[in-house]
Design a protein around this motif. Structure first.
Motif, mmCIF file in Angstrom:
data_model
loop_
_atom_site.group_PDB
_atom_site.id
_atom_site.type_symbol
_atom_site.label_atom_id
_atom_site.label_comp_id
_atom_site.label_asym_id
_atom_site.label_seq_id
_atom_site.Cartn_x
_atom_site.Cartn_y
_atom_site.Cartn_z
ATOM 1 N N UNK A 1 9.059 -5.270 9.990
ATOM 2 C CA UNK A 1 9.535 -4.068 10.658
ATOM 3 C C UNK A 1 8.342 -3.183 10.983
ATOM 4 N N UNK A 2 8.064 -2.997 12.263
ATOM 5 C CA UNK A 2 6.882 -2.268 12.690
ATOM 6 C C UNK A 2 7.164 -0.797 12.990
ATOM 7 N N UNK A 3 8.427 -0.407 12.870
ATOM 8 C CA UNK A 3 8.815 0.936 13.288
ATOM 9 C C UNK A 3 8.126 2.037 12.514
ATOM 10 N N UNK A 4 7.973 1.877 11.193
ATOM 11 C CA UNK A 4 7.378 2.944 10.382
ATOM 12 C C UNK A 4 5.919 3.158 10.751
ATOM 13 N N UNK A 5 5.238 2.089 11.113
ATOM 14 C CA UNK A 5 3.836 2.216 11.515
ATOM 15 C C UNK A 5 3.710 2.960 12.836
ATOM 16 N N UNK A 6 4.550 2.606 13.785
ATOM 17 C CA UNK A 6 4.490 3.299 15.078
ATOM 18 C C UNK A 6 4.895 4.762 14.915
ATOM 19 N N UNK B 1 -13.041 8.778 5.018
ATOM 20 C CA UNK B 1 -13.489 10.170 5.132
ATOM 21 C C UNK B 1 -12.335 11.122 4.828
ATOM 22 N N UNK B 2 -12.608 12.129 3.997
ATOM 23 C CA UNK B 2 -11.586 13.127 3.674
ATOM 24 C C UNK B 2 -10.561 12.670 2.665
ATOM 25 N N UNK B 3 -10.745 11.499 2.074
ATOM 26 C CA UNK B 3 -9.804 10.966 1.082
ATOM 27 C C UNK B 3 -10.523 10.911 -0.261
ATOM 28 N N UNK B 4 -10.115 11.708 -1.242
ATOM 29 C CA UNK B 4 -10.820 11.749 -2.526
ATOM 30 C C UNK B 4 -10.739 10.421 -3.277
ATOM 31 N N UNK B 5 -11.733 10.157 -4.106
ATOM 32 C CA UNK B 5 -11.699 8.995 -4.980
ATOM 33 C C UNK B 5 -10.478 9.086 -5.902
ATOM 34 N N UNK B 6 -9.867 7.944 -6.170
ATOM 35 C CA UNK B 6 -8.715 7.909 -7.054
ATOM 36 C C UNK B 6 -7.402 8.278 -6.394
ATOM 37 N N UNK B 7 -7.386 8.467 -5.079
ATOM 38 C CA UNK B 7 -6.142 8.773 -4.364
ATOM 39 C C UNK B 7 -5.189 7.581 -4.449
ATOM 40 N N UNK B 8 -3.899 7.877 -4.623
ATOM 41 C CA UNK B 8 -2.889 6.820 -4.701
ATOM 42 C C UNK B 8 -2.465 6.357 -3.313
ATOM 43 N N UNK B 9 -2.317 5.042 -3.180
ATOM 44 C CA UNK B 9 -1.754 4.418 -1.988
ATOM 45 C C UNK B 9 -0.636 3.476 -2.414
ATOM 46 N N UNK B 10 0.216 3.116 -1.457
ATOM 47 C CA UNK B 10 1.407 2.330 -1.774
ATOM 48 C C UNK B 10 1.171 0.840 -1.497
ATOM 49 N N UNK C 1 -5.067 -3.641 1.846
ATOM 50 C CA UNK C 1 -3.960 -4.330 1.199
ATOM 51 C C UNK C 1 -2.766 -3.401 1.047
ATOM 52 N N UNK C 2 -3.020 -2.120 0.860
ATOM 53 C CA UNK C 2 -1.949 -1.123 0.771
ATOM 54 C C UNK C 2 -1.418 -0.788 2.162
ATOM 55 N N UNK C 3 -0.286 -0.101 2.177
ATOM 56 C CA UNK C 3 0.356 0.312 3.432
ATOM 57 C C UNK C 3 0.015 1.771 3.716
ATOM 58 N N UNK C 4 -0.913 2.063 4.614
ATOM 59 C CA UNK C 4 -1.215 3.467 4.902
ATOM 60 C C UNK C 4 -0.025 4.211 5.498
ATOM 61 N N UNK C 5 0.795 3.518 6.289
ATOM 62 C CA UNK C 5 1.939 4.188 6.928
ATOM 63 C C UNK C 5 3.005 4.607 5.925
ATOM 64 N N UNK C 6 2.918 4.098 4.683
ATOM 65 C CA UNK C 6 3.861 4.458 3.622
ATOM 66 C C UNK C 6 3.182 5.259 2.512
#
Length: 212
Positions: free
Chosen positions: A12-17, A142-151, A189-194
């Motif tokens: 499902x590509x909708x969330x990315x778009x 850039x602008x993303x601190x170390x240790x930030x959580x991703x899904x 590997x993580x989903x940036x759109x989520x």
């Protein structure tokens, strides 16, 4: 800035778009390889089985189309989840007589199960995990601190042959590569759109940075 999302019948590509559209980017689904000529950036998503995704790419000629767009025309490419794994040379997932485990080979390396990478945690790995960019990560983080959580949602891990191509790691029972780069080719590997604001920032970095 025109961003092409490769639509090869997987996921499902909708969330990315929607995520890209919210940031006011011109994001469009690209349904045939020839249409890659009309976009400035390319995103390759992917969910499910590596061999199934690789077979779908080859069946419609996406493998050659992507090689021309990226290797010959220099267009930046971002692979997400299995899309990141497809950047590899090969995978152990789906390695049987009927399906080829070979990837695009943009970043030489192999894809293996979490267990093979030393993780004894539950598979698939589903949920939020902190990500540590490397000093060489550059503008993509850039602008993303170390240790930030991703899904995350995955059971397999892409480990490049050249460790310098790993630009971020997480720990899930073992240290695991979760973001890669070789030239203008990137993968997460993580989903940036989520992944809330941090994921949106990463997508913006990919879209707006004038990559060398």
């Amino acid at each position: 800035m025109r961003i092409g999302i490769v639509d090869y019948g997987i996921g499902n590509l909708g969330s990315l778009r929607r995520a890209l559209t919210l940031m006011r980017f011109d994001a469009q689904f690209v349904t045939e390889p020839a249409a890659l000529d009309s976009v400035d950036r390319i995103i390759l998503p992917g969910v499910g089985n590596f061999a199934d995704c690789a077979a779908s790419l080859r069946l419609a000629g996406w493998d050659e189309g992507l090689r021309q767009a990226v290797s010959e025309n220099g267009k930046p490419l971002l692979g997400i989840c299995v899309g990141m794994q497809l950047l590899a040379s090969h995978s152990t997932e789906g390695n049987d007589a009927d399906r080829s485990p070979h990837g695009l080979g943009f970043i030489p390396g192999h894809v293996r199960h979490l267990r093979q990478e030393g993780s004894a945690e539950r598979a698939p790995h589903v949920g939020w995990n902190s990500v540590e960019p490397s000093p060489s990560a550059g503008a993509i983080f850039a602008g993303i601190p170390e240790g930030t959580d991703f899904y995350f949602v995955h059971s397999y891990v892409f480990r490049p042959d050249d460790a310098t191509h790993v630009v971020a790691q997480t720990r899930y029972g073992a240290p695991l590569p979760v973001a890669v780069r070789r030239g203008r080719v990137f993968g997460t590997q993580f989903h940036p759109e989520k992944s809330s604001r941090a994921g949106m920032r990463l997508l913006r970095n990919f879209a707006e940075t004038p990559w060398d």
